[in-house]
Design a protein around this motif. Structure first.
Motif, PDB file in Angstrom:
ATOM      1  N   SER A  10       0.832  -1.205   0.000  1.00  0.00           N
ATOM      2  CA  SER A  10       0.000   0.000   0.000  1.00  0.00           C
ATOM      3  C   SER A  10       0.862   1.248   0.000  1.00  0.00           C
ATOM      4  CB  SER A  10      -0.923   0.009   1.228  1.00  0.00           C
ATOM      5  OG  SER A  10      -1.787  -1.108   1.196  1.00  0.00           O
ATOM      6  N   SER A  11       1.949   1.254   0.784  1.00  0.00           N
ATOM      7  CA  SER A  11       2.823   2.422   0.832  1.00  0.00           C
ATOM      8  C   SER A  11       3.458   2.682  -0.518  1.00  0.00           C
ATOM      9  CB  SER A  11       3.917   2.211   1.885  1.00  0.00           C
ATOM     10  OG  SER A  11       3.344   2.079   3.163  1.00  0.00           O
ATOM     11  N   ALA A  12       3.866   1.593  -1.197  1.00  0.00           N
ATOM     12  CA  ALA A  12       4.472   1.758  -2.522  1.00  0.00           C
ATOM     13  C   ALA A  12       3.465   2.258  -3.531  1.00  0.00           C
ATOM     14  CB  ALA A  12       5.073   0.425  -2.981  1.00  0.00           C
ATOM     15  N   LEU A  13       2.238   1.762  -3.420  1.00  0.00           N
ATOM     16  CA  LEU A  13       1.200   2.121  -4.381  1.00  0.00           C
ATOM     17  C   LEU A  13       0.834   3.592  -4.289  1.00  0.00           C
ATOM     18  CD1 LEU A  13      -0.748   0.961  -6.516  1.00  0.00           C
ATOM     19  CD2 LEU A  13      -2.387   0.583  -4.661  1.00  0.00           C
ATOM     20  N   PHE A  14       0.792   4.141  -3.068  1.00  0.00           N
ATOM     21  CA  PHE A  14       0.311   5.506  -2.881  1.00  0.00           C
ATOM     22  C   PHE A  14       1.419   6.503  -2.533  1.00  0.00           C
ATOM     23  CE2 PHE A  14      -3.408   2.841  -1.914  1.00  0.00           C
ATOM     24  CZ  PHE A  14      -4.238   3.302  -2.899  1.00  0.00           C
ATOM     25  N   ALA A  15       2.685   6.075  -2.643  1.00  0.00           N
ATOM     26  CA  ALA A  15       3.789   6.987  -2.340  1.00  0.00           C
ATOM     27  C   ALA A  15       3.951   8.018  -3.436  1.00  0.00           C
ATOM     28  CB  ALA A  15       5.085   6.198  -2.174  1.00  0.00           C
ATOM     29  N   ALA A  16       4.498   9.181  -3.067  1.00  0.00           N
ATOM     30  CA  ALA A  16       4.789  10.212  -4.059  1.00  0.00           C
ATOM     31  C   ALA A  16       5.922   9.763  -4.967  1.00  0.00           C
ATOM     32  CB  ALA A  16       5.180  11.505  -3.345  1.00  0.00           C
ATOM     33  N   PRO A  17       5.932  10.184  -6.224  1.00  0.00           N
ATOM     34  CA  PRO A  17       7.026   9.828  -7.136  1.00  0.00           C
ATOM     35  C   PRO A  17       8.269  10.646  -6.818  1.00  0.00           C
ATOM     36  CG  PRO A  17       5.484  11.290  -8.235  1.00  0.00           C
ATOM     37  CD  PRO A  17       4.907  10.997  -6.873  1.00  0.00           C
ATOM     38  N   ASP A  18       8.975  10.281  -5.675  1.00  0.00           N
ATOM     39  CA  ASP A  18      10.020  11.136  -5.146  1.00  0.00           C
ATOM     40  C   ASP A  18      11.334  11.057  -5.914  1.00  0.00           C
ATOM     41  OD1 ASP A  18      10.711   8.978  -2.262  1.00  0.00           O
ATOM     42  OD2 ASP A  18      10.660   8.593  -4.411  1.00  0.00           O
ATOM     43  N   SER A  19      11.391  10.277  -6.958  1.00  0.00           N
ATOM     44  CA  SER A  19      12.618  10.183  -7.738  1.00  0.00           C
ATOM     45  C   SER A  19      12.358  10.401  -9.225  1.00  0.00           C
ATOM     46  CB  SER A  19      13.284   8.817  -7.514  1.00  0.00           C
ATOM     47  OG  SER A  19      12.407   7.777  -7.923  1.00  0.00           O
ATOM     48  N   THR A  20      11.321  11.164  -9.544  1.00  0.00           N
ATOM     49  CA  THR A  20      10.986  11.421 -10.939  1.00  0.00           C
ATOM     50  C   THR A  20      12.085  12.242 -11.607  1.00  0.00           C
ATOM     51  OG1 THR A  20       8.645  11.400 -10.409  1.00  0.00           O
ATOM     52  CG2 THR A  20       9.273  12.432 -12.495  1.00  0.00           C
ATOM     53  N   THR A  21      12.525  11.783 -12.757  1.00  0.00           N
ATOM     54  CA  THR A  21      13.537  12.508 -13.519  1.00  0.00           C
ATOM     55  C   THR A  21      13.008  12.797 -14.913  1.00  0.00           C
ATOM     56  OG1 THR A  21      14.587  10.467 -14.301  1.00  0.00           O
ATOM     57  CG2 THR A  21      15.428  11.432 -12.259  1.00  0.00           C
ATOM     58  N   VAL A  22      13.469  13.914 -15.474  1.00  0.00           N
ATOM     59  CA  VAL A  22      13.057  14.323 -16.810  1.00  0.00           C
ATOM     60  C   VAL A  22      14.311  14.692 -17.598  1.00  0.00           C
ATOM     61  CG1 VAL A  22      11.757  16.010 -18.174  1.00  0.00           C
ATOM     62  CG2 VAL A  22      10.817  15.159 -16.018  1.00  0.00           C
ATOM     63  N   LYS A  23      14.475  14.115 -18.768  1.00  0.00           N
ATOM     64  CA  LYS A  23      15.603  14.462 -19.617  1.00  0.00           C
ATOM     65  C   LYS A  23      15.300  15.755 -20.363  1.00  0.00           C
ATOM     66  CE  LYS A  23      18.800  12.561 -23.024  1.00  0.00           C
ATOM     67  NZ  LYS A  23      19.141  11.382 -23.880  1.00  0.00           N
ATOM     68  N   VAL A  24      16.296  16.641 -20.430  1.00  0.00           N
ATOM     69  CA  VAL A  24      16.116  17.967 -21.015  1.00  0.00           C
ATOM     70  C   VAL A  24      16.899  18.059 -22.321  1.00  0.00           C
ATOM     71  CG1 VAL A  24      16.440  20.438 -20.637  1.00  0.00           C
ATOM     72  CG2 VAL A  24      15.810  18.953 -18.716  1.00  0.00           C
ATOM     73  N   LEU A  25      16.250  18.576 -23.348  1.00  0.00           N
ATOM     74  CA  LEU A  25      16.892  18.763 -24.650  1.00  0.00           C
ATOM     75  C   LEU A  25      17.623  20.105 -24.674  1.00  0.00           C
ATOM     76  CD1 LEU A  25      17.225  17.845 -27.665  1.00  0.00           C
ATOM     77  CD2 LEU A  25      15.142  19.161 -28.132  1.00  0.00           C
ATOM     78  N   THR A  26      18.855  20.114 -25.171  1.00  0.00           N
ATOM     79  CA  THR A  26      19.624  21.356 -25.295  1.00  0.00           C
ATOM     80  C   THR A  26      19.414  21.961 -26.676  1.00  0.00           C
ATOM     81  OG1 THR A  26      21.322  20.534 -23.776  1.00  0.00           O
ATOM     82  CG2 THR A  26      21.923  22.386 -25.197  1.00  0.00           C
ATOM     83  N   VAL A  27      19.039  23.241 -26.702  1.00  0.00           N
ATOM     84  CA  VAL A  27      18.855  23.969 -27.952  1.00  0.00           C
ATOM     85  C   VAL A  27      19.692  25.241 -27.898  1.00  0.00           C
ATOM     86  CG1 VAL A  27      16.533  23.042 -28.301  1.00  0.00           C
ATOM     87  CG2 VAL A  27      16.820  25.220 -27.105  1.00  0.00           C
ATOM     88  N   LYS A  28      19.767  25.967 -28.999  1.00  0.00           N
ATOM     89  CA  LYS A  28      20.670  27.107 -29.094  1.00  0.00           C
ATOM     90  C   LYS A  28      20.281  28.232 -28.148  1.00  0.00           C
ATOM     91  CE  LYS A  28      22.884  30.212 -32.420  1.00  0.00           C
ATOM     92  NZ  LYS A  28      23.004  30.612 -33.845  1.00  0.00           N
ATOM     93  N   SER A  77       6.641  17.751 -20.501  1.00  0.00           N
ATOM     94  CA  SER A  77       6.970  17.521 -21.908  1.00  0.00           C
ATOM     95  C   SER A  77       7.740  18.712 -22.478  1.00  0.00           C
ATOM     96  CB  SER A  77       5.707  17.284 -22.737  1.00  0.00           C
ATOM     97  OG  SER A  77       4.917  18.462 -22.802  1.00  0.00           O
ATOM     98  N   ASP A  78       8.464  18.455 -23.560  1.00  0.00           N
ATOM     99  CA  ASP A  78       9.186  19.494 -24.311  1.00  0.00           C
ATOM    100  C   ASP A  78      10.048  20.362 -23.391  1.00  0.00           C
ATOM    101  OD1 ASP A  78       7.986  18.740 -26.795  1.00  0.00           O
ATOM    102  OD2 ASP A  78       6.172  19.768 -26.154  1.00  0.00           O
ATOM    103  N   VAL A  79      10.700  19.731 -22.413  1.00  0.00           N
ATOM    104  CA  VAL A  79      11.559  20.476 -21.491  1.00  0.00           C
ATOM    105  C   VAL A  79      12.911  20.699 -22.170  1.00  0.00           C
ATOM    106  CG1 VAL A  79      12.550  20.567 -19.189  1.00  0.00           C
ATOM    107  CG2 VAL A  79      10.350  19.417 -19.554  1.00  0.00           C
ATOM    108  N   GLN A  80      13.366  21.954 -22.170  1.00  0.00           N
ATOM    109  CA  GLN A  80      14.582  22.322 -22.892  1.00  0.00           C
ATOM    110  C   GLN A  80      15.448  23.264 -22.061  1.00  0.00           C
ATOM    111  OE1 GLN A  80      13.273  23.995 -26.639  1.00  0.00           O
ATOM    112  NE2 GLN A  80      12.445  22.052 -27.367  1.00  0.00           N
ATOM    113  N   THR A  81      16.712  23.346 -22.450  1.00  0.00           N
ATOM    114  CA  THR A  81      17.636  24.314 -21.864  1.00  0.00           C
ATOM    115  C   THR A  81      18.468  24.923 -22.982  1.00  0.00           C
ATOM    116  OG1 THR A  81      19.339  24.659 -20.170  1.00  0.00           O
ATOM    117  CG2 THR A  81      19.479  22.621 -21.442  1.00  0.00           C
ATOM    118  N   ASP A  82      19.043  26.103 -22.742  1.00  0.00           N
ATOM    119  CA  ASP A  82      19.902  26.732 -23.740  1.00  0.00           C
ATOM    120  C   ASP A  82      21.317  26.165 -23.631  1.00  0.00           C
ATOM    121  OD1 ASP A  82      21.401  29.281 -22.034  1.00  0.00           O
ATOM    122  OD2 ASP A  82      19.628  28.320 -21.195  1.00  0.00           O
ATOM    123  N   GLU A  83      22.168  26.480 -24.590  1.00  0.00           N
ATOM    124  CA  GLU A  83      23.518  25.914 -24.638  1.00  0.00           C
ATOM    125  C   GLU A  83      24.348  26.291 -23.410  1.00  0.00           C
ATOM    126  OE1 GLU A  83      24.998  27.323 -28.373  1.00  0.00           O
ATOM    127  OE2 GLU A  83      24.199  25.586 -29.479  1.00  0.00           O
TER     128      GLU A  83
END
Length: 401
Positions: A12-30, A367-373
């Protein structure tokens, strides 16, 4: 038995726990898109510039699982005599049966319903004037379709189709290209929606509502593009189902504030005039933009669930081909999202809620998470999918620290 109970508690704890390790890959643009940098302008400057406000509100993307309505018309309330009311010319005719996004600035307050419903109608009506070229031409397309209808020529004999809004628009003629936008909100939600989201009850209007204090706010909405042939076949968005705006009251404008409070609502049309066009559950998505400097490491997003109706989890299956597999429920009050930048750098972004709502009918992702160079900025979209019988409203804060 004790062992089984312990295992169940862990599950139950695993099922309702917060996603405390969520990671998102970021695309680098100019470089950072200029429109995202405009989100860093003060709320005061946005409130005083309709076109700028509309540009930012237009950044929001919305969708519904049924983008196309199933019938060529829907009739006025007739209690079994729809064929007759249509025969004598009372019906809504879709311009092309599709739902559309529309952004504009309100003409002057809401057209509000009376003290009592008219049969099942309780329409809350915006009249929006667009200042962005695509939406001005959207209205013009509706007026062109109107001018070809026999009922228009019969009921509005004095209309001059050689003048605006029946000819291509310009910025100088924008005020003529207003669009009527209507919805009857769910009856059981109206009192709460009126108090906490937007005015929808007799006696209240935008100038007295704490989310506006302004009769001419900029609004984004999404719904069916129709010709209202109950009158002279004028174009409308009816019903609108998604509704959103940037809150720019005095509180948000104080001290040159540029943190954004996004108000958002999703409703089922609740009169009996659009039964085939607005079947439950209503299932839709919304994507809201954000931007932070990577040095602002204590920044956060906070979603306030405001007025919520009845959630319908099974409806999510209707739109699963348009959402990613790794979505999350709102089964937490605070969690950390790690945005992976380039060169082994990362940006910590907190996501908080005002209360836990653990249901598969309400989920989120980035979604569509980006960073500059130079890794000076990080920007993207926070997304939600919702499936409800009647409606959902919320507020998303983007807070820079």
């Amino acid at each position: 038995m004790r062992h089984l109970g312990f295992v169940f508690c862990l599950f139950s704890s695993a099922l309702f726990a917060a996603p405390d390790s969520t990671t998102v890959k970021v695309l680098t643009v100019k470089e950072v898109p200029s429109i995202f940098l405009k989100l860093r302008l003060s709320n005061d400057s946005i409130a005083n510039n309709d076109r700028l406000n509309e540009e930012l509100v237009d950044m929001v993307q919305v969708d519904e699982y049924d983008r196309k309505v199933p019938t060529l018309y829907t009739t006025h309330q007739s209690y079994g005599f729809g064929w007759f009311t249509r025969m004598i010319g009372f019906y809504w005719h879709p311009v092309d049966r599709l739902r559309y996004k529309f952004v504009g600035t309100n003409l002057n307050g809401l057209n509000m319903p009376g003290e009592k419903d008219e049969l099942t109608e309780h329409d809350v009506n915006f009249n929006l004037i667009p200042h962005l070229d695509p939406y001005m031409h959207f209205v013009y397309r509706g007026r062109t379709a109107q001018s070809k209808r026999f009922l228009f020529r019969r009921r509005d004999k004095h209309a001059d189709i050689t003048k605006p809004p029946f000819i291509p628009p310009t910025l100088e003629t924008a005020d003529v290209y207003d669009l009527h936008c209507e919805l009857t909100p769910p009856k059981k939600m109206r009192d709460s929606v009126n108090a906490y989201f937007y005015p929808c009850m007799h006696g209240c209007n935008l100038d007295r509502h704490p989310n506006f204090y302004d009769m001419k706010p900029t609004i984004g909405l999404y719904g069916v593009f129709v010709l209202d042939c109950n009158h002279a076949c004028h174009p409308e968005i009816h019903p609108y189902e998604w509704l959103w705006w940037i809150k720019t009251t005095a509180e948000e404008r104080a001290n040159n504030n540029f943190n954004k409070n996004w108000m958002l609502g999703f409703f089922k049309e609740s009169s009996n005039r659009f039964i085939l066009w607005s079947r439950p559950p209503r299932v839709g998505t919304i994507s809201i933009p954000f931007i932070f400097k990577t040095s602002e490491t204590t920044s956060f997003l906070k979603l306030h669930h405001i007025v919520t109706g009845k959630f319908k989890p099974k409806g999510i299956a209707k739109i699963k081909d348009r959402i990613p597999a790794n979505t999350h429920e709102f089964n937490f009050s605070d969690t950390l999202i790690t945005l992976h930048l380039s060169e082994n750098k990362s940006f910590p972004l907190r996501l908080a809620t005002n209360k836990i709502i653990a249901t598969p009918a309400l989920q989120w992702w980035f979604s569509d998470v980006q960073t500059d160079e130079q890794n000076h900025w990080v920007w993207g979209y926070f997304n939600m999918v919702v499936s409800v019988k009647d409606g959902y409203t919320g507020k998303l804060e983007t807070v820079t620290k």
